[in-house]
Design an enzyme around this catalytic site. Structure first.
Site, mmCIF file in Angstrom:
data_model
loop_
_atom_site.group_PDB
_atom_site.id
_atom_site.type_symbol
_atom_site.label_atom_id
_atom_site.label_comp_id
_atom_site.label_asym_id
_atom_site.label_seq_id
_atom_site.Cartn_x
_atom_site.Cartn_y
_atom_site.Cartn_z
ATOM 1 N N PHE A 11 0.813 -1.225 0.000
ATOM 2 C CA PHE A 11 0.000 0.000 0.000
ATOM 3 C C PHE A 11 0.854 1.286 0.000
ATOM 4 N N ILE A 12 1.573 1.528 1.077
ATOM 5 C CA ILE A 12 2.259 2.827 1.184
ATOM 6 C C ILE A 12 3.491 2.858 0.288
ATOM 7 N N LYS A 34 8.961 -9.141 -1.608
ATOM 8 C CA LYS A 34 8.794 -10.608 -1.611
ATOM 9 C C LYS A 34 7.489 -11.035 -2.279
ATOM 10 N N ALA A 82 9.032 -2.682 3.800
ATOM 11 C CA ALA A 82 8.679 -4.112 3.827
ATOM 12 C C ALA A 82 8.392 -4.551 5.251
ATOM 13 N N THR A 125 5.773 3.055 12.973
ATOM 14 C CA THR A 125 4.358 3.288 13.240
ATOM 15 C C THR A 125 4.139 3.920 14.611
ATOM 16 N N ASP A 126 3.028 4.651 14.738
ATOM 17 C CA ASP A 126 2.671 5.217 16.046
ATOM 18 C C ASP A 126 2.307 4.122 17.049
ATOM 19 N N GLU A 127 2.066 2.888 16.540
ATOM 20 C CA GLU A 127 1.661 1.810 17.456
ATOM 21 C C GLU A 127 2.762 1.429 18.435
ATOM 22 N N TYR A 153 2.620 -7.385 16.406
ATOM 23 C CA TYR A 153 3.007 -6.484 15.310
ATOM 24 C C TYR A 153 3.761 -5.269 15.846
ATOM 25 N N LYS A 157 7.748 -4.034 15.386
ATOM 26 C CA LYS A 157 8.141 -2.745 14.795
ATOM 27 C C LYS A 157 9.015 -1.965 15.793
ATOM 28 N N ASN A 183 -2.817 5.296 7.844
ATOM 29 C CA ASN A 183 -2.936 5.825 6.479
ATOM 30 C C ASN A 183 -4.204 5.303 5.822
ATOM 31 N N PRO A 208 -18.214 -5.390 9.772
ATOM 32 C CA PRO A 208 -17.866 -5.880 11.115
ATOM 33 C C PRO A 208 -17.060 -4.887 11.941
ATOM 34 N N VAL A 209 -17.715 -4.224 12.882
ATOM 35 C CA VAL A 209 -17.042 -3.243 13.743
ATOM 36 C C VAL A 209 -16.651 -3.942 15.048
HETATM 37 P P1 NAD Z 1 1.386 -3.654 3.276
HETATM 38 O O1 NAD Z 1 1.093 -4.853 4.112
HETATM 39 O O2 NAD Z 1 0.332 -3.088 2.382
HETATM 40 O O3 NAD Z 1 2.664 -3.948 2.346
HETATM 41 C C1 NAD Z 1 3.799 -4.617 2.812
HETATM 42 C C2 NAD Z 1 4.677 -4.934 1.611
HETATM 43 O O4 NAD Z 1 5.882 -5.564 2.110
HETATM 44 C C3 NAD Z 1 4.048 -5.927 0.631
HETATM 45 O O5 NAD Z 1 4.278 -5.522 -0.692
HETATM 46 C C4 NAD Z 1 4.763 -7.241 0.924
HETATM 47 O O6 NAD Z 1 4.848 -8.111 -0.204
HETATM 48 C C5 NAD Z 1 6.144 -6.737 1.348
HETATM 49 N N1 NAD Z 1 6.855 -7.690 2.210
HETATM 50 C C6 NAD Z 1 6.364 -8.333 3.307
HETATM 51 N N2 NAD Z 1 7.315 -9.143 3.810
HETATM 52 C C7 NAD Z 1 8.426 -8.986 3.042
HETATM 53 C C8 NAD Z 1 9.728 -9.543 3.070
HETATM 54 N N3 NAD Z 1 10.083 -10.442 4.005
HETATM 55 N N4 NAD Z 1 10.618 -9.155 2.127
HETATM 56 C C9 NAD Z 1 10.266 -8.261 1.161
HETATM 57 N N5 NAD Z 1 9.040 -7.715 1.080
HETATM 58 C C10 NAD Z 1 8.129 -8.070 2.018
HETATM 59 O O7 NAD Z 1 1.926 -2.557 4.303
HETATM 60 P P2 NAD Z 1 1.674 -0.977 4.326
HETATM 61 O O8 NAD Z 1 0.381 -0.704 4.963
HETATM 62 O O9 NAD Z 1 1.989 -0.440 2.992
HETATM 63 O O10 NAD Z 1 2.826 -0.556 5.359
HETATM 64 C C11 NAD Z 1 4.143 -0.292 4.902
HETATM 65 C C12 NAD Z 1 5.013 0.052 6.106
HETATM 66 O O11 NAD Z 1 4.484 1.191 6.770
HETATM 67 C C13 NAD Z 1 5.085 -1.046 7.158
HETATM 68 O O12 NAD Z 1 6.386 -1.098 7.631
HETATM 69 C C14 NAD Z 1 4.125 -0.591 8.246
HETATM 70 O O13 NAD Z 1 4.556 -1.061 9.496
HETATM 71 C C15 NAD Z 1 4.266 0.904 8.151
HETATM 72 N N6 NAD Z 1 3.085 1.703 8.537
HETATM 73 C C16 NAD Z 1 1.861 1.440 8.002
HETATM 74 C C17 NAD Z 1 0.777 2.269 8.327
HETATM 75 C C18 NAD Z 1 -0.598 2.032 7.750
HETATM 76 O O14 NAD Z 1 -1.556 2.708 8.146
HETATM 77 N N7 NAD Z 1 -0.772 1.125 6.801
HETATM 78 C C19 NAD Z 1 0.958 3.340 9.212
HETATM 79 C C20 NAD Z 1 2.227 3.558 9.752
HETATM 80 C C21 NAD Z 1 3.282 2.745 9.400
HETATM 81 O O1 DAU Z 2 -1.423 3.306 13.441
HETATM 82 C C1 DAU Z 2 -0.665 2.805 12.389
HETATM 83 C C2 DAU Z 2 -1.083 1.388 12.083
HETATM 84 O O2 DAU Z 2 -2.364 1.469 11.454
HETATM 85 C C3 DAU Z 2 -0.093 0.651 11.186
HETATM 86 O O3 DAU Z 2 1.106 0.492 11.875
HETATM 87 C C4 DAU Z 2 -0.646 -0.717 10.766
HETATM 88 O O4 DAU Z 2 0.229 -1.331 9.837
HETATM 89 C C5 DAU Z 2 -2.002 -0.507 10.112
HETATM 90 O O5 DAU Z 2 -2.562 -1.756 9.767
HETATM 91 C C6 DAU Z 2 -2.936 0.240 11.054
HETATM 92 O O6 DAU Z 2 -3.229 -0.548 12.221
HETATM 93 P P1 DAU Z 2 -4.712 -0.601 12.863
HETATM 94 O O7 DAU Z 2 -4.816 -1.831 13.666
HETATM 95 O O8 DAU Z 2 -5.059 0.682 13.505
HETATM 96 O O9 DAU Z 2 -5.572 -0.696 11.484
HETATM 97 P P2 DAU Z 2 -6.821 -1.576 11.059
HETATM 98 O O10 DAU Z 2 -7.276 -1.044 9.748
HETATM 99 O O11 DAU Z 2 -6.555 -3.043 11.176
HETATM 100 O O12 DAU Z 2 -7.901 -1.199 12.161
HETATM 101 C C7 DAU Z 2 -8.289 0.155 12.381
HETATM 102 C C8 DAU Z 2 -9.307 0.153 13.512
HETATM 103 O O13 DAU Z 2 -10.513 -0.459 13.034
HETATM 104 C C9 DAU Z 2 -8.887 -0.630 14.736
HETATM 105 O O14 DAU Z 2 -9.351 0.019 15.887
HETATM 106 C C10 DAU Z 2 -9.589 -1.981 14.570
HETATM 107 C C11 DAU Z 2 -10.861 -1.606 13.832
HETATM 108 N N1 DAU Z 2 -11.404 -2.635 12.915
HETATM 109 C C12 DAU Z 2 -10.563 -3.170 11.984
HETATM 110 C C13 DAU Z 2 -11.022 -4.123 11.093
HETATM 111 C C14 DAU Z 2 -10.095 -4.744 10.082
HETATM 112 C C15 DAU Z 2 -12.739 -2.987 12.968
HETATM 113 O O15 DAU Z 2 -13.503 -2.481 13.802
HETATM 114 N N2 DAU Z 2 -13.190 -3.934 12.086
HETATM 115 C C16 DAU Z 2 -12.391 -4.530 11.159
HETATM 116 O O16 DAU Z 2 -12.870 -5.420 10.409
#
Ligand code: NAD
Ligand code: DAU
Length: 339
Positions: A11-12, A34, A82, A125-127, A153, A157, A183, A208-209
């Site tokens: 995604f990002i 990967k 990754a 991540t902020d997590e 997770y 991180k 994001n 599903p919440v």
């Molecule tokens: P994503 O799950 O959409 O994508 C992860 C990518 O990494 C995929 O393309 C996957 O194939 C690749 N990958 C996984 N394991 C691998 C490995 N061993 N070697 C090479 N490639 C590998 O993740 P995202 O949501 O795009 O997040 C990207 C980064 O940003 C992550 O590090 C995540 O912790 C961080 N992040 C995400 C969010 C969010 O809201 N999604 C917020 C803050 C930080």
């Molecule tokens: O804060 C940054 C993080 O945000 C990143 O580090 C993670 O990679 C990213 O996946 C995201 O984590 P969250 O756990 O916050 O995201 P998620 O979309 O899984 O869930 C967002 C909120 O929604 C959380 O409170 C759980 C809730 N949720 C999620 C799903 C999938 C639901 O209520 N129902 C659902 O089906």
């Protein structure tokens, strides 16, 4: 300038590649991914034929493959997206999170040391800060907030962040770390809240919440995150952590209601299901350091960003329908079947 972007088929990472290739057409961008369930090569179709782009399928934990690529490409900068990124999956199966998120980061940094890379940027991540209570809206995560993780997770991180900062202090590797809030935007895998709710609503399936839907996340449009990382790798200080977030806190239930409204779907689709184990209550970033030092500010307001995102999912149905018709079905049944 040659950049290695790991996880660029996710995604990002993919949004970041599009941003960089548009803004710096002379940069060479090498995507190392990967292609796990979350990586999608079709996402990169818009840049695949660009002569300054190369895709390499490899695991960041595969030392030989990583070192060979660095030897060949001699990158200036490495940006590590990754990761295994989904909290729910980490609760089911932590092992792969430790492997990829910790060992993979260490392998990349070892290669950076050997080949004298100018900057290694760790996308975190902020997590890693844990959560904040709902009744203290005055509290925010700053870069000084102690690490206090809740899930496998976030723990993996946090471990990677600590390792990155240790490589800076011990070996002098020019490392930076960014910790961003949630994001949303194009190419978001439909297991995460916003794209899952959009896909289910469009298919008239239950939404599903978890728990009561009162958990708060601080949502940022993905392009704003990419712009922040762009600034950090060009102008940010090595050895520093930068928080990224847009002061856009929203309850999950309110997000789901907005999606129903935008898609003209009934709120009766909303179904409250069993809560996530160890569910973090509230995330809220204080982004004043990155604003002060690098002039970053979010540009996309949530009301505009969510509209753009929904439009993207409506015009790119094939992208997400292909995903949810594959092994995703098994995942969905396992995670939501008896919830
Ligand atoms: P994503 O799950 O959409 O994508 C992860 C990518 O990494 C995929 O393309 C996957 O194939 C690749 N990958 C996984 N394991 C691998 C490995 N061993 N070697 C090479 N490639 C590998 O993740 P995202 O949501 O795009 O997040 C990207 C980064 O940003 C992550 O590090 C995540 O912790 C961080 N992040 C995400 C969010 C969010 O809201 N999604 C917020 C803050 C930080
Ligand atoms: O804060 C940054 C993080 O945000 C990143 O580090 C993670 O990679 C990213 O996946 C995201 O984590 P969250 O756990 O916050 O995201 P998620 O979309 O899984 O869930 C967002 C909120 O929604 C959380 O409170 C759980 C809730 N949720 C999620 C799903 C999938 C639901 O209520 N129902 C659902 O089906």
């Amino acid at each position: 300038m040659t950049l290695i972007v790991t996880g660029g088929a996710g995604f990002i990472g993919s949004n970041f590649i599009f941003h960089i290739m548009e803004k710096y057409p002379n940069y060479r961008v090498v995507c190392l991914d990967k292609l796990t369930y979350a990586g999608n090569l079709s996402t990169l179709a818009p840049v695949m034929k660009n002569k300054n782009f190369r895709f390499v399928k490899a695991d960041i934990c595969d030392r030989d493959a990583v070192f060979a690529l660095f030897e060949e490409e001699k990158p200036d900068v490495v940006v590590n997206f990754a990761a295994e990124s989904h909290v729910d999956r980490s609760i089911e199966e932590p092992g792969i999170f430790l492997q990829t998120n910790i060992m993979g980061t260490a392998t990349l940094m070892d290669a950076c040391r050997k080949f004298g890379i100018k900057r290694f940027h760790q996308v975190s991540t902020d997590e890693v800060y844990g959560d904040l209570p709902l009744d203290r809206p005055d509290l925010f995560f700053t870069e000084q907030t102690p690490i206090h993780t809740s899930s496998p997770y976030s723990s993996s991180k946090a471990a990677a962040d600590l390792l990155a900062l240790a490589y800076y202090r011990t070996y002098g590797l020019a490392v930076s770390v960014s910790r961003c809030s949630n994001n949303y935007g194009p190419y978001h895998f439909p297991e995460k809240l916003i794209p899952l709710m959009i896909a289910n609503a469009l298919n008239n399936k239950p939404l599903p919440v978890y728990g009561k839907g009162e958990n708060v996340r601080d949502w940022l449009y993905v392009e704003d995150h990419c712009k922040a990382i762009d600034l950090i790798i060009h102008k940010g200080r090595a050895g520093e952590v930068y928080n990224i977030g847009g002061h856009n806190e929203m309850k999950n239930i309110d997000i789901v209601k907005i999606i129903c409204k935008e898609l003209n779907k009934p709120e009766s689709l909303i179904t409250f299901v069993a809560d996530r184990k160890g569910h973090d209550m509230r995330y809220a970033i204080d982004p004043s350091k990155i604003h002060r030092e690098l002039g970053w500010l979010p540009e996309t307001k949530f009301e505009d960003g969510i509209k753009k995102t929904i439009e993207w999912y409506l015009s790119n149905r094939e992208w997400w329908e292909t995903i949810i018709s594959g092994e995703y079905k098994e995942y969905y049944e396992k995670m939501y079947g008896n919830r």
